[in-house]
Scaffold this motif. Structure first.
Motif, PDB file in Angstrom:
ATOM      1  N   ARG A 168      20.415-143.876  31.196  1.00  0.00           N
ATOM      2  CA  ARG A 168      19.115-143.433  31.728  1.00  0.00           C
ATOM      3  C   ARG A 168      17.999-143.744  30.743  1.00  0.00           C
ATOM      4  NH1 ARG A 168      19.153-139.515  36.244  1.00  0.00           N
ATOM      5  NH2 ARG A 168      16.932-139.782  36.014  1.00  0.00           N
ATOM      6  N   THR A 169      16.973-144.480  31.192  1.00  0.00           N
ATOM      7  CA  THR A 169      15.820-144.752  30.325  1.00  0.00           C
ATOM      8  C   THR A 169      14.674-143.787  30.633  1.00  0.00           C
ATOM      9  OG1 THR A 169      14.846-146.346  31.857  1.00  0.00           O
ATOM     10  CG2 THR A 169      16.418-147.202  30.232  1.00  0.00           C
ATOM     11  N   ARG A 170      14.864-142.949  31.629  1.00  0.00           N
ATOM     12  CA  ARG A 170      13.871-141.919  31.972  1.00  0.00           C
ATOM     13  C   ARG A 170      14.635-140.607  32.181  1.00  0.00           C
ATOM     14  NH1 ARG A 170      11.701-146.479  31.385  1.00  0.00           N
ATOM     15  NH2 ARG A 170       9.645-147.043  32.123  1.00  0.00           N
ATOM     16  N   VAL A 171      14.195-139.533  31.503  1.00  0.00           N
ATOM     17  CA  VAL A 171      14.842-138.226  31.661  1.00  0.00           C
ATOM     18  C   VAL A 171      13.762-137.160  31.749  1.00  0.00           C
ATOM     19  CG1 VAL A 171      16.263-136.466  30.517  1.00  0.00           C
ATOM     20  CG2 VAL A 171      16.962-138.857  30.422  1.00  0.00           C
ATOM     21  N   ARG A 172      13.859-136.275  32.718  1.00  0.00           N
ATOM     22  CA  ARG A 172      12.929-135.140  32.784  1.00  0.00           C
ATOM     23  C   ARG A 172      13.661-133.872  32.366  1.00  0.00           C
ATOM     24  NH1 ARG A 172       8.153-133.056  36.546  1.00  0.00           N
ATOM     25  NH2 ARG A 172       7.162-134.518  35.156  1.00  0.00           N
ATOM     26  N   LEU A 173      13.096-133.154  31.397  1.00  0.00           N
ATOM     27  CA  LEU A 173      13.625-131.852  30.994  1.00  0.00           C
ATOM     28  C   LEU A 173      12.595-130.793  31.361  1.00  0.00           C
ATOM     29  CD1 LEU A 173      14.986-132.822  27.453  1.00  0.00           C
ATOM     30  CD2 LEU A 173      16.294-132.620  29.588  1.00  0.00           C
ATOM     31  N   HIS A 174      13.028-129.557  31.416  1.00  0.00           N
ATOM     32  CA  HIS A 174      12.127-128.467  31.815  1.00  0.00           C
ATOM     33  C   HIS A 174      11.994-127.473  30.670  1.00  0.00           C
ATOM     34  CE1 HIS A 174      12.117-130.080  35.858  1.00  0.00           C
ATOM     35  NE2 HIS A 174      13.376-130.392  35.610  1.00  0.00           N
ATOM     36  N   VAL A 175      10.949-126.656  30.760  1.00  0.00           N
ATOM     37  CA  VAL A 175      10.681-125.716  29.679  1.00  0.00           C
ATOM     38  C   VAL A 175      10.802-124.294  30.234  1.00  0.00           C
ATOM     39  CG1 VAL A 175       8.970-124.946  27.986  1.00  0.00           C
ATOM     40  CG2 VAL A 175       9.127-127.374  28.576  1.00  0.00           C
ATOM     41  N   ASP A 176      11.589-123.482  29.563  1.00  0.00           N
ATOM     42  CA  ASP A 176      11.745-122.081  29.980  1.00  0.00           C
ATOM     43  C   ASP A 176      10.415-121.349  29.759  1.00  0.00           C
ATOM     44  OD1 ASP A 176      14.374-119.770  29.838  1.00  0.00           O
ATOM     45  OD2 ASP A 176      12.258-119.207  29.728  1.00  0.00           O
ATOM     46  N   PRO A 177       9.828-120.776  30.833  1.00  0.00           N
ATOM     47  CA  PRO A 177       8.494-120.182  30.683  1.00  0.00           C
ATOM     48  C   PRO A 177       8.475-119.015  29.705  1.00  0.00           C
ATOM     49  CG  PRO A 177       9.370-119.805  32.905  1.00  0.00           C
ATOM     50  CD  PRO A 177      10.350-120.684  32.194  1.00  0.00           C
ATOM     51  N   GLU A 178       9.601-118.364  29.495  1.00  0.00           N
ATOM     52  CA  GLU A 178       9.601-117.221  28.576  1.00  0.00           C
ATOM     53  C   GLU A 178       9.856-117.607  27.119  1.00  0.00           C
ATOM     54  OE1 GLU A 178      11.976-114.444  30.880  1.00  0.00           O
ATOM     55  OE2 GLU A 178      10.104-114.589  32.028  1.00  0.00           O
ATOM     56  N   THR A 179      10.854-118.474  26.917  1.00  0.00           N
ATOM     57  CA  THR A 179      11.258-118.777  25.538  1.00  0.00           C
ATOM     58  C   THR A 179      10.703-120.099  25.018  1.00  0.00           C
ATOM     59  OG1 THR A 179      13.201-119.960  26.279  1.00  0.00           O
ATOM     60  CG2 THR A 179      13.453-117.578  25.928  1.00  0.00           C
ATOM     61  N   GLY A 180      10.224-120.970  25.920  1.00  0.00           N
ATOM     62  CA  GLY A 180       9.766-122.298  25.498  1.00  0.00           C
ATOM     63  C   GLY A 180      10.920-123.259  25.239  1.00  0.00           C
ATOM     64  N   GLU A 181      12.150-122.812  25.488  1.00  0.00           N
ATOM     65  CA  GLU A 181      13.300-123.681  25.250  1.00  0.00           C
ATOM     66  C   GLU A 181      13.320-124.830  26.252  1.00  0.00           C
ATOM     67  OE1 GLU A 181      16.460-120.617  23.197  1.00  0.00           O
ATOM     68  OE2 GLU A 181      16.629-120.993  25.343  1.00  0.00           O
ATOM     69  N   GLY A 183      15.314-127.983  28.282  1.00  0.00           N
ATOM     70  CA  GLY A 183      16.617-128.468  28.748  1.00  0.00           C
ATOM     71  C   GLY A 183      16.573-128.811  30.219  1.00  0.00           C
ATOM     72  N   PRO A 184      17.694-129.287  30.749  1.00  0.00           N
ATOM     73  CA  PRO A 184      17.759-129.547  32.197  1.00  0.00           C
ATOM     74  C   PRO A 184      17.857-128.242  32.965  1.00  0.00           C
ATOM     75  CG  PRO A 184      19.888-129.942  31.183  1.00  0.00           C
ATOM     76  CD  PRO A 184      18.960-129.592  30.064  1.00  0.00           C
ATOM     77  N   TYR A 185      17.568-128.292  34.269  1.00  0.00           N
ATOM     78  CA  TYR A 185      17.831-127.136  35.120  1.00  0.00           C
ATOM     79  C   TYR A 185      19.328-127.045  35.395  1.00  0.00           C
ATOM     80  CZ  TYR A 185      12.921-126.404  36.650  1.00  0.00           C
ATOM     81  OH  TYR A 185      11.591-126.115  36.730  1.00  0.00           O
ATOM     82  N   ALA A 186      19.803-125.832  35.651  1.00  0.00           N
ATOM     83  CA  ALA A 186      21.159-125.676  36.187  1.00  0.00           C
ATOM     84  C   ALA A 186      21.162-126.241  37.606  1.00  0.00           C
ATOM     85  CB  ALA A 186      21.544-124.201  36.206  1.00  0.00           C
ATOM     86  N   VAL A 192      16.504-122.978  33.092  1.00  0.00           N
ATOM     87  CA  VAL A 192      16.611-124.002  32.047  1.00  0.00           C
ATOM     88  C   VAL A 192      17.869-123.741  31.219  1.00  0.00           C
ATOM     89  CG1 VAL A 192      15.511-124.946  29.976  1.00  0.00           C
ATOM     90  CG2 VAL A 192      14.124-124.366  31.986  1.00  0.00           C
ATOM     91  N   ILE A 193      18.677-124.783  31.041  1.00  0.00           N
ATOM     92  CA  ILE A 193      19.938-124.648  30.303  1.00  0.00           C
ATOM     93  C   ILE A 193      19.830-125.393  28.978  1.00  0.00           C
ATOM     94  CG2 ILE A 193      22.425-125.180  30.380  1.00  0.00           C
ATOM     95  CD1 ILE A 193      21.611-123.153  32.501  1.00  0.00           C
ATOM     96  N   ARG A 194      20.186-124.728  27.919  1.00  0.00           N
ATOM     97  CA  ARG A 194      20.246-125.383  26.608  1.00  0.00           C
ATOM     98  C   ARG A 194      21.421-126.351  26.577  1.00  0.00           C
ATOM     99  NH1 ARG A 194      16.210-125.735  22.993  1.00  0.00           N
ATOM    100  NH2 ARG A 194      15.897-123.867  21.761  1.00  0.00           N
ATOM    101  N   THR A 195      21.242-127.526  26.028  1.00  0.00           N
ATOM    102  CA  THR A 195      22.360-128.450  25.895  1.00  0.00           C
ATOM    103  C   THR A 195      22.246-129.173  24.548  1.00  0.00           C
ATOM    104  OG1 THR A 195      23.417-130.409  26.834  1.00  0.00           O
ATOM    105  CG2 THR A 195      21.074-130.203  27.227  1.00  0.00           C
ATOM    106  N   ALA A 196      23.384-129.542  23.993  1.00  0.00           N
ATOM    107  CA  ALA A 196      23.367-130.202  22.685  1.00  0.00           C
ATOM    108  C   ALA A 196      23.184-131.707  22.826  1.00  0.00           C
ATOM    109  CB  ALA A 196      24.674-129.902  21.946  1.00  0.00           C
ATOM    110  N   SER A 197      23.426-132.251  24.028  1.00  0.00           N
ATOM    111  CA  SER A 197      23.352-133.706  24.177  1.00  0.00           C
ATOM    112  C   SER A 197      22.953-134.067  25.606  1.00  0.00           C
ATOM    113  CB  SER A 197      24.718-134.327  23.876  1.00  0.00           C
ATOM    114  OG  SER A 197      25.650-133.902  24.862  1.00  0.00           O
ATOM    115  N   LEU A 198      22.569-135.340  25.777  1.00  0.00           N
ATOM    116  CA  LEU A 198      22.224-135.881  27.099  1.00  0.00           C
ATOM    117  C   LEU A 198      23.073-137.136  27.288  1.00  0.00           C
ATOM    118  CD1 LEU A 198      18.328-135.577  26.737  1.00  0.00           C
ATOM    119  CD2 LEU A 198      19.801-134.090  28.115  1.00  0.00           C
ATOM    120  N   PRO A 199      24.331-136.994  27.716  1.00  0.00           N
ATOM    121  CA  PRO A 199      25.234-138.151  27.694  1.00  0.00           C
ATOM    122  C   PRO A 199      24.839-139.290  28.628  1.00  0.00           C
ATOM    123  CG  PRO A 199      26.324-136.210  28.640  1.00  0.00           C
ATOM    124  CD  PRO A 199      25.010-135.756  28.113  1.00  0.00           C
ATOM    125  N   LEU A 200      24.019-139.011  29.658  1.00  0.00           N
ATOM    126  CA  LEU A 200      23.639-140.102  30.560  1.00  0.00           C
ATOM    127  C   LEU A 200      22.441-140.898  30.021  1.00  0.00           C
ATOM    128  CD1 LEU A 200      24.052-138.553  34.140  1.00  0.00           C
ATOM    129  CD2 LEU A 200      25.721-139.699  32.682  1.00  0.00           C
TER     130      LEU A 200
END
Ligand SMILES: C[S@@+](CC[C@H](N)C(=O)[O-])C[C@H]1O[C@@H](n2cnc3c(N)ncnc32)[C@H](O)[C@@H]1O
Length: 450
Positions: A168-181, A183-186, A192-200
C-alpha cells in the motif's frame, strides 16, 4: 441451543457454533443459525467455528466474529497482522486485512466466487456467458511480487517469501478523539486501535507512521509514499477546508512515464496497480483496434479520469493522433491531468461531474454526437459504480465501446445489467488482485454496442 424454536432470537455477545457454507460480498463468511443467516468475520468457507454475535438487530440476518476455529480449513494461515488474530477480542482487532488469515490462492478463489455470483445475480449473466467472458473459469490475477511462491534462499534452501505484503502506497489512519492516539479503525467500527505495524503498507510508510504517538485535536492522518518521491504525512483537523500539504505535487513513475499528482489526490493504492491498470487498459484498446472497433480520431472519453493515468494508457495504444477528453470532478486532479497529458495534442481535460457532462453531450450538435458514437469510453467510477443515471447517459451518447474499470463487483454487476438493457454486451473480463489480504479487487470489463 438444542431444542430452541426456529429463528430463536440471537443477542449480541452470544457464543454460537457455526458451519461456514459460503462467502459474501464484503469478505465475510456465510453460515446459518436456526434458519437465520449469520455473516461471520475471520472465518473461511468449509470451517466450523465458535463465533460471538456482534450484531443482531435485523430479523433476517445477524453478524458474528470468530473467536475459535473448531475445524480449520487447510487454507487457514497465521494472520499477517498479529493484532488482527483470533487471540484478540474481536472488538480489539484492527480492520482492513479481513482476508489476512487465508492463503493467497484461496483469497483469490473467494474473490472470483464473489464476482461470479454478483454477475449472475445482479448482472443477469448465465453460465455460458460467464464462461465465455473469463475464457473458462473466472480467475483473479495476482500482481507482480504477490504470487504465493517458494523462493530459493541464498543458502540453497527454499523459504516462503512474504507475498501480498508491503504494497500500500496510501494509508489512512484515524485519531482517537479522547487520547489523540493514532491507528486504524476496528472492523465495522469507529474505534481507533493501536497497532505496532502496518504489514500491508510499503516500507517507507512504516518509517513515518506515527503509531506510538498522540496527535491531539486531529481527525485523521494520511500517509502517502509516491513511487518517485519522498513519503509524507497529511494531517486532517476538524472543520478544516484543505489539509496542509494536500496540494503539493508528488511524482509517480509508471513504466518509465512520470505523472505529477497532488499528495492529497486520488492515486491507485497498490505499488504495482498504476502500471498494471495502465497496461490492462492499453491492451484492451489494442484489442479493440485489432478488430477495427477503435477510432483514435473519434470523441473518446476517460470518465472519472483522475490525474489522467488511463487516458495516457489509451494514448500509448492509439498513438499521437488520439482525441480524448478526461472528465473529473476534483479540479486539482483535472489540473494534474492537464499537466500529465500535455504532450498529447488531442487531449482535453474537463472538471465536471460525469452525469452532468453526459447530459451536456446529449444536447451537442449532430457532428459531435456522431464522433461520440464512434468513440470509446474508459469508465473508472468510485466504489458506488457508475449508477443508473450515468449508464442512461451513456446509453444516449451511445459510444461504440466501453472499457469499465470497477473496484466493486456488485456495483459493476448492477451497471452490467443496465448497460445490457441499453444495448451493450460484455465481451471480456479480467479481475486483478489489487488489494491482497482484503476482500477488495478490481475488474476490467469491455462492453461493445450491439
Ligand atoms: C477510482 S478513481 C479513478 C481515477 C483514475 N481513473 C485513475 O486510475 O487514477 C475515481 C475518480 O473519480 C472522481 N469522481 C468521483 N465522483 C465523480 C463524479 N460524480 N464525476 C466525476 N468524477 C468523479 C474522483 O475524484 C476520482 O478521481
Amino acid at each position: 441451543m438444542v431444542g430452541m424454536p426456529e429463528n430463536a432470537a440471537l443477542s449480541v455477545g452470544d457464543l454460537v457454533e457455526l458451519d461456514l457454507t459460503g462467502i459474501a460480498h464484503g469478505g465475510v463468511g456465510v453460515a446459518r443459525h436456526e434458519g437465520r443467516v449469520v455473516f461471520v468475520a475471520d472465518a473461511i468457507p468449509g470451517e466450523r467455528v465458535r463465533a460471538r454475535i456482534t450484531e443482531a438487530r435485523k430479523k433476517s440476518f445477524a453478524r458474528a466474529a470468530t473467536v475459535e476455529v473448531l475445524d480449520p480449513s487447510e487454507d487457514r494461515r497465521p494472520h499477517i497482522w498479529p493484532e488482527a488474530g483470533l487471540e484478540r477480542d474481536p472488538a480489539e482487532r484492527p480492520g482492513g486485512a479481513e482476508f489476512g488469515h487465508i492463503a493467497l490462492p484461496r483469497q483469490r478463489a473467494l474473490k472470483a466466487e464473489v464476482l461470479t455470483d454478483a454477475l449472475r445475480r445482479f448482472g443477469g449473466l448465465g453460465t455460458d456467458a460467464l464462461r465465455d467472458l473469463g475464457g473458462g473459469v473466472l480467475q483473479v490475477e495476482s500482481l507482480p511480487g504477490d504470487a504465493e511462491a517458494e523462493a530459493p534462499g541464498l543458502d540453497g534452501t527454499t523459504h516462503t517469501s512474504a507475498p501480498g505484503l508491503g504494497y500500500r502506497t496510501r494509508v489512512r489512519l484515524h485519531v482517537d478523539p479522547e487520547t489523540g492516539e493514532v491507528g486504524p479503525y476496528a472492523a465495522r467500527s469507529r474505534r481507533v486501535i493501536r497497532t505496532a505495524s502496518l504489514p500491508l503498507a510499503v516500507e517507507e510508510i512504516g518509517w513515518i507512521a506515527p503509531l506510538d504517538e498522540a496527535i491531539s485535536e486531529a481527525e485523521a492522518v494520511d500517509l502517502v509514499s509516491p513511487s518517485a518521491d519522498d513519503p509524507r504525512m497529511l494531517v486532517s483537523y476538524p472543520g478544516e477546508r484543505r489539509r496542509a500539504g494536500a496540494d503539493d505535487p508528488v511524482r509517480e513513475s509508471v513504466g518509465g512515464r512520470e505523472f505529477l499528482v497532488r499528495a492529497g489526490g486520488f492515486w491507485q493504492v497498490h505499488r504495482e496497480a498504476p502500471v498494471t491498470l495502465f497496461e490492462a487498459v492499453r491492451d484492451a484498446i489494442l484489442e479493440l483496434a485489432g478488430s477495427d472497433r477503435f477510432d483514435p480520431g473519434a470523441a473518446n472519453l476517460d470518465l472519472y479520469g483522475g490525474a489522467g493515468l488511463l487516458a495516457a494508457a489509451v494514448a500509448e495504444a492509439a498513438g499521437p493522433g488520439l482525441r480524448i477528453t478526461t472528465v473529473e470532478s476534483d479540479p486539482g486532479a483535472t489540473d494534474d491531468a492537464a499537466e500529465n497529458l500535455a504532450d498529447l495534442v488531442g487531449a482535453l481535460t474537463v472538471t465536471a461531474r460525469v452525469d452532468r457532462h453526459l447530459a451536456e453531450l446529449r444536447a451537442a450538435a449532430a457532428p459531435v454526437r456522431e464522433r461520440l458514437r464512434r468513440g470509446t469510453v474508459v469508465l473508472d467510477p468510485p466504489r458506488s459504480g457508475a449508477g443508473g443515471e450515468v449508464c442512461a447517459g451513456l446509453g444516449e451518447v451511445a459510444p461504440a465501446n466501453i472499457v469499465y474499470v470497477a473496484c466493486d463487483p456488485v456495483a459493476l454487476a448492477r451497471d452490467t445489467a443496465t448497460l445490457r438493457e441499453l444495448g451493450y454486451t460484455p465481451v471480456s473480463l479480467r479481475a486483478l488482485d489489487l488489494f491482497p489480504h482484503t476482500h477488495h479487487f478490481e475488474t476490467l470489463a469491455v462492453f461493445l454496442r450491439d
